[in-house]
Design a protein around this motif. Structure first.
Motif, PDB file in Angstrom:
ATOM      1  N   ASP A 150       0.901  -1.606   9.712  1.00 48.24           N
ATOM      2  CA  ASP A 150       0.886  -0.149   9.841  1.00 48.24           C
ATOM      3  C   ASP A 150       2.012   0.491   9.032  1.00 48.24           C
ATOM      4  OD1 ASP A 150      -1.256  -0.436  11.512  1.00 48.24           O
ATOM      5  OD2 ASP A 150      -0.118  -0.145  13.372  1.00 48.24           O
ATOM      6  N   ALA A 151       3.190  -0.115   9.077  1.00 47.11           N
ATOM      7  CA  ALA A 151       4.326   0.448   8.347  1.00 47.11           C
ATOM      8  C   ALA A 151       4.110   0.370   6.846  1.00 47.11           C
ATOM      9  CB  ALA A 151       5.607  -0.292   8.737  1.00 47.11           C
ATOM     10  N   MET A 152       3.606  -0.761   6.363  1.00 51.99           N
ATOM     11  CA  MET A 152       3.375  -0.917   4.924  1.00 51.99           C
ATOM     12  C   MET A 152       2.276   0.029   4.441  1.00 51.99           C
ATOM     13  SD  MET A 152       5.497  -3.144   3.611  1.00 51.99           S
ATOM     14  CE  MET A 152       4.677  -3.501   2.052  1.00 51.99           C
ATOM     15  N   LEU A 153       1.208   0.172   5.226  1.00 49.54           N
ATOM     16  CA  LEU A 153       0.136   1.091   4.827  1.00 49.54           C
ATOM     17  C   LEU A 153       0.630   2.535   4.821  1.00 49.54           C
ATOM     18  CD1 LEU A 153      -2.979  -0.381   6.704  1.00 49.54           C
ATOM     19  CD2 LEU A 153      -2.543  -0.374   4.241  1.00 49.54           C
ATOM     20  N   GLY A 154       1.432   2.888   5.813  1.00 49.18           N
ATOM     21  CA  GLY A 154       1.977   4.249   5.840  1.00 49.18           C
ATOM     22  C   GLY A 154       2.831   4.527   4.619  1.00 49.18           C
ATOM     23  N   TRP A 155       3.663   3.557   4.252  1.00 47.25           N
ATOM     24  CA  TRP A 155       4.499   3.743   3.059  1.00 47.25           C
ATOM     25  C   TRP A 155       3.645   3.856   1.805  1.00 47.25           C
ATOM     26  CZ3 TRP A 155       5.226   0.545  -1.259  1.00 47.25           C
ATOM     27  CH2 TRP A 155       6.226   0.980  -2.136  1.00 47.25           C
ATOM     28  N   LEU A 156       2.665   2.958   1.645  1.00 46.79           N
ATOM     29  CA  LEU A 156       1.835   2.977   0.445  1.00 46.79           C
ATOM     30  C   LEU A 156       1.068   4.287   0.299  1.00 46.79           C
ATOM     31  CD1 LEU A 156       0.271  -0.618   0.330  1.00 46.79           C
ATOM     32  CD2 LEU A 156       1.555   0.466  -1.513  1.00 46.79           C
ATOM     33  N   LEU A 157       0.458   4.758   1.386  1.00 44.88           N
ATOM     34  CA  LEU A 157      -0.467   5.885   1.287  1.00 44.88           C
ATOM     35  C   LEU A 157       0.201   7.254   1.443  1.00 44.88           C
ATOM     36  CD1 LEU A 157      -3.436   4.346   3.319  1.00 44.88           C
ATOM     37  CD2 LEU A 157      -3.118   4.414   0.834  1.00 44.88           C
ATOM     38  N   ARG A 158       1.424   7.283   1.971  1.00 50.82           N
ATOM     39  CA  ARG A 158       2.099   8.586   2.145  1.00 50.82           C
ATOM     40  C   ARG A 158       3.379   8.694   1.322  1.00 50.82           C
ATOM     41  NH1 ARG A 158       1.103   7.469   7.621  1.00 50.82           N
ATOM     42  NH2 ARG A 158       3.308   6.897   7.860  1.00 50.82           N
ATOM     43  N   ASP A 159       4.214   7.678   1.420  1.00 51.18           N
ATOM     44  CA  ASP A 159       5.568   7.819   0.884  1.00 51.18           C
ATOM     45  C   ASP A 159       5.671   7.568  -0.617  1.00 51.18           C
ATOM     46  OD1 ASP A 159       6.216   8.311   3.479  1.00 51.18           O
ATOM     47  OD2 ASP A 159       7.060   6.330   3.891  1.00 51.18           O
ATOM     48  N   THR A 160       4.608   7.097  -1.238  1.00 52.11           N
ATOM     49  CA  THR A 160       4.661   6.856  -2.689  1.00 52.11           C
ATOM     50  C   THR A 160       4.065   8.008  -3.492  1.00 52.11           C
ATOM     51  OG1 THR A 160       2.514   5.707  -2.702  1.00 52.11           O
ATOM     52  CG2 THR A 160       4.487   4.357  -2.342  1.00 52.11           C
ATOM     53  N   LEU A 161       3.693   9.091  -2.834  1.00 53.07           N
ATOM     54  CA  LEU A 161       2.987  10.171  -3.528  1.00 53.07           C
ATOM     55  C   LEU A 161       3.784  10.741  -4.689  1.00 53.07           C
ATOM     56  CD1 LEU A 161       1.371  12.111  -0.534  1.00 53.07           C
ATOM     57  CD2 LEU A 161       0.226  10.640  -2.208  1.00 53.07           C
ATOM     58  N   ASP A 162       5.094  10.790  -4.568  1.00 53.12           N
ATOM     59  CA  ASP A 162       5.931  11.385  -5.612  1.00 53.12           C
ATOM     60  C   ASP A 162       6.495  10.346  -6.573  1.00 53.12           C
ATOM     61  OD1 ASP A 162       5.588  13.973  -4.612  1.00 53.12           O
ATOM     62  OD2 ASP A 162       7.239  13.730  -3.182  1.00 53.12           O
ATOM     63  N   GLU A 163       6.084   9.098  -6.439  1.00 55.33           N
ATOM     64  CA  GLU A 163       6.568   8.046  -7.334  1.00 55.33           C
ATOM     65  C   GLU A 163       5.648   7.961  -8.549  1.00 55.33           C
ATOM     66  OE1 GLU A 163       8.579   6.053  -9.283  1.00 55.33           O
ATOM     67  OE2 GLU A 163       9.476   5.918  -7.269  1.00 55.33           O
ATOM     68  N   ARG A 164       6.217   8.204  -9.728  1.00 50.98           N
ATOM     69  CA  ARG A 164       5.400   8.256 -10.932  1.00 50.98           C
ATOM     70  C   ARG A 164       5.004   6.879 -11.444  1.00 50.98           C
ATOM     71  NH1 ARG A 164       7.341  11.405 -16.325  1.00 50.98           N
ATOM     72  NH2 ARG A 164       6.667  13.192 -15.105  1.00 50.98           N
ATOM     73  N   TYR A 165       5.907   5.908 -11.399  1.00 56.19           N
ATOM     74  CA  TYR A 165       5.706   4.681 -12.159  1.00 56.19           C
ATOM     75  C   TYR A 165       5.179   3.540 -11.286  1.00 56.19           C
ATOM     76  CZ  TYR A 165       8.376   7.221 -15.606  1.00 56.19           C
ATOM     77  OH  TYR A 165       8.805   8.184 -16.491  1.00 56.19           O
ATOM     78  N   LEU A 166       4.147   2.902 -11.791  1.00 59.04           N
ATOM     79  CA  LEU A 166       3.535   1.775 -11.109  1.00 59.04           C
ATOM     80  C   LEU A 166       4.547   0.655 -10.874  1.00 59.04           C
ATOM     81  CD1 LEU A 166       0.090   0.264 -12.116  1.00 59.04           C
ATOM     82  CD2 LEU A 166       1.988  -1.197 -11.533  1.00 59.04           C
ATOM     83  N   ASP A 167       5.410   0.404 -11.847  1.00 58.98           N
ATOM     84  CA  ASP A 167       6.403  -0.668 -11.731  1.00 58.98           C
ATOM     85  C   ASP A 167       7.285  -0.462 -10.503  1.00 58.98           C
ATOM     86  OD1 ASP A 167       5.686   0.240 -14.417  1.00 58.98           O
ATOM     87  OD2 ASP A 167       6.794  -1.494 -15.150  1.00 58.98           O
ATOM     88  N   ASP A 168       7.709   0.783 -10.279  1.00 58.31           N
ATOM     89  CA  ASP A 168       8.588   1.068  -9.149  1.00 58.31           C
ATOM     90  C   ASP A 168       7.844   0.992  -7.824  1.00 58.31           C
ATOM     91  OD1 ASP A 168      10.761   1.427 -10.844  1.00 58.31           O
ATOM     92  OD2 ASP A 168      10.378   3.568 -11.094  1.00 58.31           O
ATOM     93  N   VAL A 169       6.568   1.396  -7.823  1.00 58.45           N
ATOM     94  CA  VAL A 169       5.768   1.254  -6.609  1.00 58.45           C
ATOM     95  C   VAL A 169       5.648  -0.217  -6.232  1.00 58.45           C
ATOM     96  CG1 VAL A 169       3.440   1.495  -5.648  1.00 58.45           C
ATOM     97  CG2 VAL A 169       4.451   3.379  -6.938  1.00 58.45           C
ATOM     98  N   PHE A 170       5.372  -1.072  -7.214  1.00 56.60           N
ATOM     99  CA  PHE A 170       5.199  -2.494  -6.929  1.00 56.60           C
ATOM    100  C   PHE A 170       6.506  -3.122  -6.458  1.00 56.60           C
ATOM    101  CE2 PHE A 170       4.546  -6.982  -8.482  1.00 56.60           C
ATOM    102  CZ  PHE A 170       3.632  -7.320  -7.503  1.00 56.60           C
ATOM    103  N   ALA A 171       7.608  -2.772  -7.094  1.00 49.47           N
ATOM    104  CA  ALA A 171       8.908  -3.303  -6.670  1.00 49.47           C
ATOM    105  C   ALA A 171       9.230  -2.858  -5.248  1.00 49.47           C
ATOM    106  CB  ALA A 171       9.999  -2.863  -7.643  1.00 49.47           C
ATOM    107  N   GLY A 172       8.962  -1.591  -4.935  1.00 50.33           N
ATOM    108  CA  GLY A 172       9.192  -1.106  -3.580  1.00 50.33           C
ATOM    109  C   GLY A 172       8.317  -1.820  -2.568  1.00 50.33           C
ATOM    110  N   PHE A 173       7.087  -2.110  -2.945  1.00 47.62           N
ATOM    111  CA  PHE A 173       6.162  -2.842  -2.077  1.00 47.62           C
ATOM    112  C   PHE A 173       6.723  -4.227  -1.746  1.00 47.62           C
ATOM    113  CE2 PHE A 173       2.483  -5.757  -1.734  1.00 47.62           C
ATOM    114  CZ  PHE A 173       1.809  -5.173  -0.664  1.00 47.62           C
ATOM    115  N   CYS A 174       7.198  -4.928  -2.762  1.00 44.19           N
ATOM    116  CA  CYS A 174       7.723  -6.276  -2.553  1.00 44.19           C
ATOM    117  C   CYS A 174       9.025  -6.253  -1.740  1.00 44.19           C
ATOM    118  CB  CYS A 174       7.946  -6.970  -3.897  1.00 44.19           C
ATOM    119  SG  CYS A 174       6.419  -7.266  -4.820  1.00 44.19           S
ATOM    120  N   ASP A 175       9.896  -5.291  -2.013  1.00 44.19           N
ATOM    121  CA  ASP A 175      11.131  -5.168  -1.239  1.00 44.19           C
ATOM    122  C   ASP A 175      10.817  -4.963   0.240  1.00 44.19           C
ATOM    123  OD1 ASP A 175      12.760  -5.471  -3.463  1.00 44.19           O
ATOM    124  OD2 ASP A 175      12.906  -3.311  -3.835  1.00 44.19           O
ATOM    125  N   ARG A 176       9.822  -4.140   0.542  1.00 41.11           N
ATOM    126  CA  ARG A 176       9.472  -3.869   1.933  1.00 41.11           C
ATOM    127  C   ARG A 176       8.797  -5.062   2.586  1.00 41.11           C
ATOM    128  NH1 ARG A 176      10.300   0.584  -0.607  1.00 41.11           N
ATOM    129  NH2 ARG A 176      11.006   2.455   0.509  1.00 41.11           N
TER     130      ARG A 176
END
Length: 413
Positions: A15-41
């Motif tokens: 639930d926490a990972m899905l919430g972050w992916l679908l809500r908290d990444t809206l303002d993140e422009r770069y795919l690379d940073d989204v993926f790095a944030g995903f792995c860190d979490r």
């Protein structure tokens, strides 16, 4: 410093990972940073991932795709281009990536696992193999201290399949709950990354077909007919001589190969020196060097010199193969041009128009008469700090130009 993270709680982590992916990444422009944030979490939620990668196909004229890589303890996401010949390499044949590309729902490779043993079906993963049978993957895992690698297809819309891999360095590898969590998160990861990937592809295609500056203006909203700006620029027109005869006499594939060699020779210097190629016109091209950039005049002149040297090298290679040398002409002028959209209501061209463009084209035509490779106008010569780089040939009348124009050639030509 010892890393701390919470023990894995499947439903809470999901639930926490899905919430972050679908809500908290809206303002993140770069795919690379989204993926790095995903792995860190993932790490913070107790998933023992130490290495992860996305392998994405692109529509690039030089590269098959891109690999985005995350490593535990790294300074950030890393990217590298993938060659078009990748699929034919020995290291790719039989790899987890190839098996995913060929339709596998999941592939798992663990160091020390028995050859050919089978892994049961996990929720959402389908059936996959579990072995250490691909030598190159086993070698890479051993070199990086990895014990377990899992690859899945990253499914984008309209049947597009890319590859996502996750690897662990924990003895024994991933637990079953970790595999299940990763599989559950993949569809959401695919949705979020596809948006960024398509944004990147859009920019890449615009850069390829209209150039980075024009592409940036289009993405910023310059999409209406008549929209644009007036800019001061050096305008360069390059044309191949005798192309009509060549195209009528030569086989089609030979003509295309000749054009590609010729455009490589003259385009690379333009782009290397800050010019932007706006269009190819058969065997010719139109490029501009905006004058708001430092030393734009000098950069334009360097581009002309380098293009001349590249054509000399190309002709030397051609004559060494028993082929005729190619003639060409380069015309350069400076002035104000309208830079923007022209065309019909539904089909636009982002280009430059104005008298300065016509003058550059007339100068290119004059190269045939004066038997010079490069001719520039007095208006362009006035931009240079080193006038000795040019030699004045006098004033010449040009068709469609009111007054005779002062014309220069490269010194020493």
């Amino acid at each position: 410093m010892t890393e701390t993270h919470d023990p894995l709680d499947g439903q809470t982590s999901r639930d926490a990972m899905l919430g972050w992916l679908l809500r908290d990444t809206l303002d993140e422009r770069y795919l690379d940073d989204v993926f790095a944030g995903f792995c860190d979490r993932l790490r913070r939620h107790g998933v023992a991932v130490a290495h992860a990668a996305l392998h994405l196909r692109t529509n690039h004229p030089q590269w098959l795709g891109i690999e985005i890589r995350w490593r535990l303890g790294g300074s950030g996401p890393e990217s590298r281009n993938l060659d078009y010949g990748l699929f034919e390499t020995e290291g790719f044949r039989g790899s987890p990536g190839q098996r995913i590309r060929d339709g596998a729902a999941m592939v798992r490779q663990r160091r020390g696992a028995s050859q050919g043993s089978r892994q049961g079906t996990h929720r959402g993963t389908g059936r996959g193999t579990d072995d250490d049978g691909h030598p190159e993957t086993a070698r890479l895992m051993a070199g990086q201290g990895l014990t377990d690698l899992v690859a899945w297809p990253l499914r984008y819309s309209l049947g597009k399949r890319h590859v996502a891999t996750f690897a662990s360095d924990r003895p024994g590898g991933f637990a079953a709950a970790e595999i299940a969590l990763l599989a559950d998160l993949l569809p959401a990861l695919a949705v979020v990354t596809e948006v960024r990937h398509k944004n990147r592809l859009t920019r890449l295609l615009l850069d390829t077909y209209v150039g980075p500056h024009a592409g940036g203006m289009i993405l910023d909203g310059a999409t209406r007919r008549g929209s644009g700006v007036t800019v001061e620029a050096a305008i360069m027109v390059i044309d191949l001589r005798g192309f009509t005869r060549i195209s009528e006499l030569w086989p089609r594939d030979d003509v295309i190969a000749l054009l590609n060699d010729y455009f490589d020779a003259v385009c690379c210097p333009v782009e290397r020196n800050g010019g932007e190629i706006l269009k190819f016109m058969g065997d010719g091209l139109l490029a501009i060097f905006p004058l708001d950039r430092p030393d734009a005049g000098g950069a334009t002149l360097r581009a002309a010199h380098e293009a001349r040297r590249a054509m000399r090298d190309l002709n030397r290679a051609r004559t060494g193969q028993g082929l005729e040398a190619l003639g060409y002409g380069i015309g350069v002028h400076a002035g104000a041009v309208m830079y923007g959209n022209i065309g019909s209501r539904t089909r636009l061209d982002f280009t430059v128009i104005g008298p300065a463009v016509n003058v550059a084209a007339r100068l290119e035509g004059l190269t045939k008469v004066l038997e010079a490779d490069v001719l520039v106008s007095g208006a362009f010569a006035a931009l240079l700090d080193a006038p000795t780089a040019l030699a004045c040939l006098g004033s010449y009348p040009l068709r469609g130009v009111g007054e005779p124009l002062e014309v220069y050639r490269l010194a020493g030509e």
